[in-house]
Write an enzyme that holds these catalytic residues in place. Structure first.
Site, PDB file in Angstrom:
ATOM      1  N   ASP A   1      16.123 -11.977  -2.072  1.00 32.24           N
ATOM      2  CA  ASP A   1      17.370 -12.158  -2.425  1.00 32.24           C
ATOM      3  C   ASP A   1      18.057 -10.783  -2.203  1.00 32.24           C
ATOM      4  O   ASP A   1      19.284 -10.507  -1.717  1.00 32.24           O
ATOM      5  CB  ASP A   1      17.415 -12.246  -3.960  1.00 32.24           C
ATOM      6  CG  ASP A   1      16.890 -13.635  -4.601  1.00 32.24           C
ATOM      7  OD1 ASP A   1      17.259 -14.438  -3.714  1.00 32.24           O
ATOM      8  OD2 ASP A   1      16.768 -13.709  -5.797  1.00 32.24           O
TER       9      ASP A   1
ATOM     10  N   GLU B   1      -6.665 -11.832   6.411  1.00 31.88           N
ATOM     11  CA  GLU B   1      -7.529 -10.535   6.304  1.00 31.88           C
ATOM     12  C   GLU B   1      -8.730 -10.600   5.555  1.00 31.88           C
ATOM     13  O   GLU B   1      -9.181  -9.642   4.728  1.00 31.88           O
ATOM     14  CB  GLU B   1      -6.547  -9.401   5.826  1.00 31.88           C
ATOM     15  CG  GLU B   1      -5.774  -9.701   4.483  1.00 31.88           C
ATOM     16  CD  GLU B   1      -4.742  -8.779   3.881  1.00 31.88           C
ATOM     17  OE1 GLU B   1      -4.946  -7.506   4.527  1.00 31.88           O
ATOM     18  OE2 GLU B   1      -3.696  -9.266   3.332  1.00 31.88           O
TER      19      GLU B   1
ATOM     20  N   HIS C   1       0.884  -1.265   0.143  1.00 34.71           N
ATOM     21  CA  HIS C   1       0.204   0.200   0.073  1.00 34.71           C
ATOM     22  C   HIS C   1       0.846   1.286  -0.126  1.00 34.71           C
ATOM     23  O   HIS C   1       0.509   2.358   0.634  1.00 34.71           O
ATOM     24  CB  HIS C   1      -1.026   0.057   1.077  1.00 34.71           C
ATOM     25  CG  HIS C   1      -1.814  -0.892   1.184  1.00 34.71           C
ATOM     26  ND1 HIS C   1      -3.066  -0.939   0.252  1.00 34.71           N
ATOM     27  CD2 HIS C   1      -2.243  -2.184   1.904  1.00 34.71           C
ATOM     28  CE1 HIS C   1      -3.775  -2.084   0.487  1.00 34.71           C
ATOM     29  NE2 HIS C   1      -3.215  -2.661   1.406  1.00 34.71           N
TER      30      HIS C   1
ATOM     31  N   ASP D   1      -8.910  -4.943   6.086  1.00 33.97           N
ATOM     32  CA  ASP D   1      -9.417  -5.688   5.176  1.00 33.97           C
ATOM     33  C   ASP D   1     -10.362  -7.014   5.736  1.00 33.97           C
ATOM     34  O   ASP D   1     -11.392  -7.402   4.956  1.00 33.97           O
ATOM     35  CB  ASP D   1      -8.215  -6.251   4.158  1.00 33.97           C
ATOM     36  CG  ASP D   1      -7.789  -5.291   3.281  1.00 33.97           C
ATOM     37  OD1 ASP D   1      -8.395  -4.424   2.925  1.00 33.97           O
ATOM     38  OD2 ASP D   1      -6.454  -5.423   2.989  1.00 33.97           O
TER      39      ASP D   1
ATOM     40  N   GLN E   1      -0.777 -13.401   6.390  1.00 33.91           N
ATOM     41  CA  GLN E   1      -1.680 -12.409   6.724  1.00 33.91           C
ATOM     42  C   GLN E   1      -3.038 -12.831   6.555  1.00 33.91           C
ATOM     43  O   GLN E   1      -3.437 -13.239   5.406  1.00 33.91           O
ATOM     44  CB  GLN E   1      -1.343 -11.089   6.003  1.00 33.91           C
ATOM     45  CG  GLN E   1      -2.198  -9.789   6.563  1.00 33.91           C
ATOM     46  CD  GLN E   1      -1.664  -8.686   6.340  1.00 33.91           C
ATOM     47  OE1 GLN E   1      -0.785  -8.347   5.196  1.00 33.91           O
ATOM     48  NE2 GLN E   1      -2.068  -7.642   7.118  1.00 33.91           N
TER      49      GLN E   1
ATOM     50  N   ARG F   1       6.162  -6.848   3.871  1.00 38.08           N
ATOM     51  CA  ARG F   1       5.034  -7.189   3.570  1.00 38.08           C
ATOM     52  C   ARG F   1       4.925  -6.897   2.109  1.00 38.08           C
ATOM     53  O   ARG F   1       4.970  -5.962   1.655  1.00 38.08           O
ATOM     54  CB  ARG F   1       3.919  -6.321   4.124  1.00 38.08           C
ATOM     55  CG  ARG F   1       2.557  -6.899   4.216  1.00 38.08           C
ATOM     56  CD  ARG F   1       1.730  -6.496   3.078  1.00 38.08           C
ATOM     57  NE  ARG F   1       1.064  -5.186   3.188  1.00 38.08           N
ATOM     58  CZ  ARG F   1       0.147  -4.785   4.035  1.00 38.08           C
ATOM     59  NH1 ARG F   1      -0.710  -5.805   4.529  1.00 38.08           N
ATOM     60  NH2 ARG F   1      -0.123  -3.522   4.202  1.00 38.08           N
TER      61      ARG F   1
END
Length: 255
Positions: A82, A146, A43, A172, A144, A68
């Site tokens: 990586d 949600e 976001h 969410d 997560q 996230r």
């Protein structure tokens, strides 16, 4: 004790959320004493180069750097790992299949199908064998939770080997029920409690992102049994203190 071992032992661990793509902001947040910081790429406008810079800055402060990711997708998960992230939080894990996919994208064969990139995490190829071992022993993968679908499938999700814990995204989750931001509704509370009960029964860390900067809100989740807790957002701390300060100043000017 490593973050991975704390999760295995279901011990309380508290971090926070980074949405400002600036290394100085991260350094300031690190001063608070968080055990880990999450770089949010779902976001925010934080780009790939900045993600790497933020990961390095967080780690140089002696704390763990989680990301996230923007979605449960092979390339973005591979890239941030990586870059050297200590772990990932994968959004919208709504089924066992989603959880399996996240693990596959993060782990090397034979467990997963992650491709090998000789980049920062493996000391640019000079420490790949060491890093490969680290991935198996220390890499953190958080699902997560949600969406109401995830609530209905929570037992299957947390049964997946390689998932180290869960974190509830309250906005969410409430939105998937049709009432975004209405956390006090009984159906929203029941959904949250379903996750907490299932995690407790299966000895899996249950997490929650407490976006409110009021410490009492965090304490409530600790008392509910959450052990993997994200507290606030970087700019929420700045915003809330600035607003409170100006309100106090304006009251003084009027008196």
């Amino acid at each position: 004790m490593s973050l991975k071992n704390k999760l295995k032992n279901n011990e309380l661990t508290i971090g926070s959320w980074i949405m400002i793509g600036d290394t100085m902001s991260v350094e300031v947040m690190a001063l608070a004493g968080f055990e880990w910081l999450v770089v949010d790429t779902e976001h925010t406008s934080i780009d790939l180069k900045t993600i790497q810079d933020l990961i390095a800055t967080i780690q140089s402060s002696g704390i763990k750097a989680l990301v996230r990711v923007s979605k449960n997708e092979e390339v973005i998960i591979k890239k941030v790992l990586d870059m050297g992230a200590d772990g990932i939080i994968v959004p919208m894990v709504n089924s066992k299949e989603d959880a399996l996919q996240a693990v596959e994208f993060a782990k090397y064969p034979p467990i997963g199908k992650r491709g090998v990139g000789l980049y920062r995490a493996s000391k640019y190829g000079t420490g790949f064998e060491e890093y490969k071992k680290w991935v198996e022993e220390e890499l953190v993968i958080i699902a997560q939770i949600e969406h109401i679908d995830a609530i209905n499938n929570i037992n299957e999700i947390i049964s997946v080997e390689g998932i180290d814990g869960t974190i509830i995204g309250p906005y969410d989750l409430s939105g998937s029920i049709g009432h975004p931001g209405e956390f006090e509704r009984d159906d929203v509370k029941d959904a949250v409690q379903t996750v907490l009960d299932s995690c407790k029964k299966n000895n899996i860390p249950s997490g929650f992102h407490v976006v409110d900067t009021d410490p009492s809100k965090l304490q409530e989740k600790i008392e509910q049994g959450c052990t993997f807790l994200a507290y606030g957002i970087d700019y929420f701390f700045m915003r809330d203190l600035a607003i409170k300060g100006m309100e106090t100043i304006k009251k003084g000017l009027k008196s």
